[in-house]
Design a protein around this motif. Structure first.
Motif, mmCIF file in Angstrom:
data_model
loop_
_atom_site.group_PDB
_atom_site.id
_atom_site.type_symbol
_atom_site.label_atom_id
_atom_site.label_comp_id
_atom_site.label_asym_id
_atom_site.label_seq_id
_atom_site.Cartn_x
_atom_site.Cartn_y
_atom_site.Cartn_z
ATOM 1 N N GLY A 115 0.808 -1.208 0.000
ATOM 2 C CA GLY A 115 0.000 0.000 0.000
ATOM 3 C C GLY A 115 0.838 1.253 0.000
ATOM 4 N N GLY A 116 1.882 1.278 0.803
ATOM 5 C CA GLY A 116 2.750 2.447 0.857
ATOM 6 C C GLY A 116 3.482 2.672 -0.456
ATOM 7 N N ARG A 117 3.934 1.577 -1.070
ATOM 8 C CA ARG A 117 4.625 1.723 -2.352
ATOM 9 C C ARG A 117 3.698 2.320 -3.410
ATOM 10 N NH1 ARG A 117 6.464 -4.564 -2.510
ATOM 11 N NH2 ARG A 117 7.429 -4.646 -0.455
ATOM 12 N N ALA A 118 2.518 1.711 -3.523
ATOM 13 C CA ALA A 118 1.587 2.179 -4.548
ATOM 14 C C ALA A 118 1.165 3.620 -4.295
ATOM 15 C CB ALA A 118 0.376 1.261 -4.606
ATOM 16 N N ALA A 119 0.920 3.950 -3.029
ATOM 17 C CA ALA A 119 0.459 5.300 -2.719
ATOM 18 C C ALA A 119 1.529 6.341 -3.036
ATOM 19 C CB ALA A 119 0.068 5.373 -1.238
ATOM 20 N N ILE A 120 2.767 6.037 -2.687
ATOM 21 C CA ILE A 120 3.833 7.025 -2.901
ATOM 22 C C ILE A 120 4.071 7.239 -4.393
ATOM 23 C CG2 ILE A 120 6.293 7.422 -2.610
ATOM 24 C CD1 ILE A 120 6.086 6.106 0.115
ATOM 25 N N LEU A 121 4.240 6.151 -5.167
ATOM 26 C CA LEU A 121 4.511 6.301 -6.599
ATOM 27 C C LEU A 121 3.321 6.930 -7.318
ATOM 28 C CD1 LEU A 121 6.486 3.113 -7.656
ATOM 29 C CD2 LEU A 121 7.253 5.467 -7.613
ATOM 30 N N ALA A 159 5.308 1.376 -14.136
ATOM 31 C CA ALA A 159 5.170 0.110 -14.852
ATOM 32 C C ALA A 159 6.240 -0.883 -14.415
ATOM 33 C CB ALA A 159 5.252 0.354 -16.355
ATOM 34 N N TYR A 160 7.452 -0.411 -14.253
ATOM 35 C CA TYR A 160 8.532 -1.288 -13.786
ATOM 36 C C TYR A 160 8.249 -1.812 -12.387
ATOM 37 C CZ TYR A 160 13.084 -2.522 -11.787
ATOM 38 O OH TYR A 160 14.097 -3.172 -11.138
ATOM 39 N N ALA A 161 7.806 -0.912 -11.499
ATOM 40 C CA ALA A 161 7.529 -1.321 -10.122
ATOM 41 C C ALA A 161 6.369 -2.302 -10.055
ATOM 42 C CB ALA A 161 7.237 -0.088 -9.275
ATOM 43 N N ALA A 162 5.357 -2.086 -10.871
ATOM 44 C CA ALA A 162 4.206 -2.987 -10.852
ATOM 45 C C ALA A 162 4.621 -4.400 -11.255
ATOM 46 C CB ALA A 162 3.121 -2.457 -11.782
ATOM 47 N N LEU A 170 1.555 -9.720 -13.114
ATOM 48 C CA LEU A 170 2.346 -9.175 -14.217
ATOM 49 C C LEU A 170 3.746 -9.779 -14.283
ATOM 50 C CD1 LEU A 170 1.402 -5.376 -14.046
ATOM 51 C CD2 LEU A 170 0.567 -7.105 -15.654
ATOM 52 N N ASP A 171 4.232 -10.344 -13.174
ATOM 53 C CA ASP A 171 5.565 -10.918 -13.200
ATOM 54 C C ASP A 171 5.635 -12.185 -14.032
ATOM 55 O OD1 ASP A 171 3.870 -12.169 -11.451
ATOM 56 O OD2 ASP A 171 5.450 -12.696 -10.014
#
Length: 865
Positions: A115-121, A159-162, A170-171
């Motif tokens: 959640g924190g990753r998605a929210a920040i980016l 896109a890279y992070a996802a 997606l991986d």
């Protein structure tokens, strides 16, 4: 030089009179020219200052007061304008933000939850993409562009992070296919975003991103080489389609369309970028497909390679004939690329039809046909009859297509010629290697002479195409109008047809004697035609004559009797040709040809003389005297021809060829001192004899120098260690005679009066000083050289100054050399290199000043008597 008050009667440098109305008028004109030069320099400086002021006004923001440039008010000049500095700061800041985001994504990603990753980016991306609109309201356009660039970069990072986090599985998607979809969506989204926000940067970013999906999709599907080529050419077609839309709407669309593109300048940049990138993809894909087709090992691979080549042909044809907004050069280039693709496709298919070894002919034949067709089109369209830019009578697409086809076919035919060139050169020079062995060792080796038919066919094809183009060009321009391209084509056709004709007996398999006889007969036949019809056009007969004669002489080197026969025949033919073409009514071209023929006759007789001596069993240094005899006879013939009106140029050419033979004799006898001394003596006597001519008085200097050199060689052979005992009497006599001559005739130069006398003792003494470890000779020689230098300076004479100073410098170097070597052995090795580097830097920094000083020194020496 300025006249002064009062001016001297004659200029000391150029000997021009300085008195009278003409000299006064020249002085006035020179002064006015100098004033005009000064005025022009001032105007150029003023122009530079005004342009600087206008650039400052252009780059300054609206409402900002603009000062006067530094050239007018003396303010310091700013090397970087305010907009440029602002742009640099924005670029650096944007790059730093992107780098920080990348570091956060790659390094610090695992420290936060999903959640924190998605929210920040997501927050960073939304903020960056939303900032341009409020920034544009506050007239911060550059900052808005930077924010948009950061936002687009963050989209790719999202896109890279996802995919790295495995969001939504997606991986499990392949990287190439995933990024193909991402770049496609990013390209479309960036273009739409830039259009919506009226930003300049997102449009080119979207265009550049759109170049990747084709290659990434091909990689994802496991495509072969031809698939990559197809993807490149398809991408180029997409780029040109976007270029067509942009160019059409930017030129004829409403003003709002241009504003959305960022203005007319931004639209021009987009159009230019689309041209460059699309053309690059097309060329790269075509080259890849052509290389694959030419290197294919099976017909199925060639058929697969036809897909991208056919697509390239369609693209090039569409650009040339349907793209109305392209310039003429780009139109012709597109048609040329299409022709190359078509020719490679046809040639790759013909490889499996023609016999083995004829693959290159499969490419040369279509190129030749296209080249002839294009030449016919150029002739019919009138492009060869009007200068460029005058408004062609033919439609623009047709003229561009003909020009592009002609250029591309010419390049292809040239490439095929380069492919067969090594084999042709080997066949043309095959008799040279056994010839060298024959004349050096005296024993003829066994050798064979062969040539395949395919390279000869390509050579004949090139010659035929060049001849056809020459005829078409001449008819298009008109026979009564001289045309340099037509003459160049005729010469090229003749130079290509001669080796093709002479190599035909080699390809057939005839013996060496028959091949050489055919070449000699062709050469003599062309020479006879020139002699019988001297008034006819010399083009292309002279190139054919020169090429045929050169090949015959080259091939004759493999046999002694052949050399004697060919050289004698060609010398006689050249002499007749020189006599006929040097008539008083001859044209300048015929006179130049007669000079070349006369010089060639002398050189051929020289080769005949040395070959006769070697054939008779004489060593080379003795056979050289036969060549010296030819040189003396050439000098006599030149003196006789010089008396005939209208043949002065031929006389000079014959005389120069004789000098070349004399220098060759000295080279041949250099390793045998006895023969060298005799050759120098004979050459010196001949030089003195030549000096009897009123227009060759200076030959006495060369003759005297040769005689002195002959005496030096004789003294060295006799083992004399003190040459001064023999040369001092000669020096004294020569200086006395020179002084008497200069006293009786003040116009006599110092070199004629004192040059030989000074050199007779100083130069041999200098050579002896370098071989003598004693200090007496260098001291005496240096004293004499110093005395000569002082006398030269006081009397302002060149010969004593140059000879004395030169010898003095050499003596000083001889005496200082041991000390320099010792010093260099004590210091570190990097010190000399550093000193040399500093010296070069100093010279480079003061280059102009040193050049001026050298010129002043040169003028001072020249002004001496």
């Amino acid at each position: 030089m300025p006249l002064g008050s009062p001016p001297p009667a004659w200029c000391a440098r150029c000997r021009l009179p300085l008195t009278g109305p003409d000299a006064q008028a020249l002085w006035q004109v020179t002064g006015e020219l100098r004033a005009l030069d000064a005025r022009r320099q001032w105007l150029a400086q003023r122009q530079y200052e005004l342009l600087a002021a206008l650039r400052v006004r252009r780059d300054a923001p609206a409402g900002t007061p603009v000062g006067v440039p530094a050239g007018e008010a003396g303010a310091p000049v700013r090397e970087i304008s305010a907009p440029s500095a602002r742009t640099a700061l924005l670029i650096v800041g944007g790059v730093l933000v992107v780098v920080a985001a990348l570091a956060f994504t790659v390094v610090s990603w695992g420290r936060l939850g999903i959640g924190g990753r998605a929210a920040i980016l997501l927050a960073l991306t939304v903020c960056a993409l939303a900032l341009p609109r409020p920034l544009r309201r506050r007239q911060l356009a550059a900052t808005a562009e930077a924010a948009a660039a950061v936002g687009l970069a963050l989209v790719l990072l999202d896109a890279y992070a996802a995919r790295q986090a495995g969001l939504g599985g997606l991986d499990r998607v392949g990287p190439a296919g995933y990024w193909a979809v991402v770049t496609t969506l990013t390209a479309v989204g960036a273009a739409a975003y830039g259009w919506w926000q009226r930003l300049r940067l997102p449009l080119p970013v979207g265009f550049l991103t759109a170049q990747l999906p084709g290659l990434l999709g091909t990689t994802a599907s496991g495509g072969a080489v031809e698939d990559y080529a197809t993807a490149m050419i398809a991408t180029a077609a997409m780029d040109f389609a976007a270029l067509y839309a942009l160019a059409a709407h930017a030129a004829t669309g409403p003003a709002g369309f241009r504003d959305r593109l960022g203005g007319e300048g931004a639209a021009t940049v987009l159009v230019t970028g689309a041209r460059v990138i699309g053309g690059g993809w097309a060329l790269l894909g075509g080259a890849l497909a052509a290389a694959h087709a030419m290197g294919a090992s099976a017909p199925a691979q060639v058929m697969r390679a036809w897909v991208p080549l056919g697509l390239l042909v369609l693209l090039g044809t569409a650009l040339c004939r349907g793209f109305r907004t392209l310039p003429f050069a780009l139109r012709s280039g597109a048609e040329g690329v299409a022709v190359v693709a078509l020719t490679v496709a046809v040639g790759a298919g013909l490889r499996y039809v023609v016999p083995p070894g004829w693959a290159v002919a499969g490419y040369a034949a279509p190129a030749a046909l296209v080249m002839v067709w294009a030449a016919v089109s150029c002739a019919r369209s009138g492009r060869w009859t009007k200068p460029a830019g005058d408004g062609l009578s033919a439609p623009l697409p047709a003229a561009a297509a003909a020009a592009g086809e002609l250029a591309a076919a010419s390049a292809l035919l040239l490439v095929t010629g380069l492919v067969v060139l090594p084999e042709l050169v080997h066949a043309l020079t095959r008799p040279v290697v056994p010839g060298i062995t024959l004349w050096l060792d005296g024993h003829p080796p066994r050798w064979s002479w062969q040539l395949a038919t395919a390279p000869l066919f390509v050579l004949w094809l090139v010659a035929s195409v060049l001849a056809t183009m020459a005829v078409l060009r001449s008819r298009a321009v008109g026979d009564g109008h001289p045309d340099r391209p037509a003459n160049a084509l005729r010469n090229a056709a003749a130079l290509t047809a001669v080796p093709a004709l002479h190599l035909m007996p080699v390809a057939v398999g005839l013996p060496y004697a028959w091949v050489l006889a055919a070449a000699a007969v062709v050469t003599v036949a062309v020479a006879v035609d020139v002699v019988r019809r001297p008034g006819a056009a010399l083009v292309p007969r002279l190139p054919a004559l020169a090429a045929s004669g050169a090949l015959a002489l080259l091939w004759s080197s493999a046999d002694r009797a052949a050399v004697l026969a060919v050289c004698a025949t060609f010398a006689a033919a050249a002499a007749v040709l020189a006599h006929v073409l040097s008539a008083p009514t001859a044209s300048p071209a015929e006179r130049a040809t007669s000079c070349a023929a006369g010089a060639f006759a002398v050189l051929a007789l020289g080769v005949e003389a040395v070959a006769s001596g070697l054939t008779a069993g004489l060593p080379g240094h003795l056979a050289a005297f036969a060549v010296l005899a030819v040189a003396v006879l050439a000098a006599c013939a030149a003196a006789a021809w010089h008396r005939v009106p209208g043949r002065e140029q031929v006389s000079t050419a014959v005389e120069g060829a004789g000098y070349v033979l004399a220098a060759t004799v000295l080279v041949l006898t250099a390793r045998h001192p006895d023969a060298l001394s005799l050759a120098l003596a004979v050459s010196g006597v001949a030089g003195l004899a030549i000096a009897l001519r009123p227009d060759r008085r200076r030959a006495a200097l060369a003759g005297t120098a040769l005689l002195i050199a002959s005496s030096w060689v004789r003294l060295a052979l006799a083992g004399v260690t003190f040459p001064e005992a023999y040369t001092l009497p000669v020096t004294a006599a020569a200086l006395v005679i020179g002084h008497r001559r200069r006293t009786s005739n003040p116009e006599t130069g110092s070199w004629s009066a004192y040059g030989a006398g000074l050199s007779a003792t100083m130069l041999p003494g200098l050579g002896a000083a370098f071989n003598d470890g004693n200090w007496v000779r260098p001291l005496l020689l240096g004293t004499a050289a110093l005395l000569a230098t002082v006398v030269g300076v006081r009397t302002r004479l060149q010969a004593p100054l140059v000879v004395g100073s030169g010898v003095l410098v050499m003596v000083g170097m001889h005496e200082l050399a041991p000390t320099v070597v010792q010093v260099l052995g004590l210091v570190p090795r990097w010190v000399p290199l550093a000193a040399a580097g500093l010296l070069l830097l100093l010279l480079g920094a003061t280059y102009e000043k040193r050049i001026d000083e050298a010129r002043r020194l040169r003028d001072t020496v020249r002004s001496m008597g």
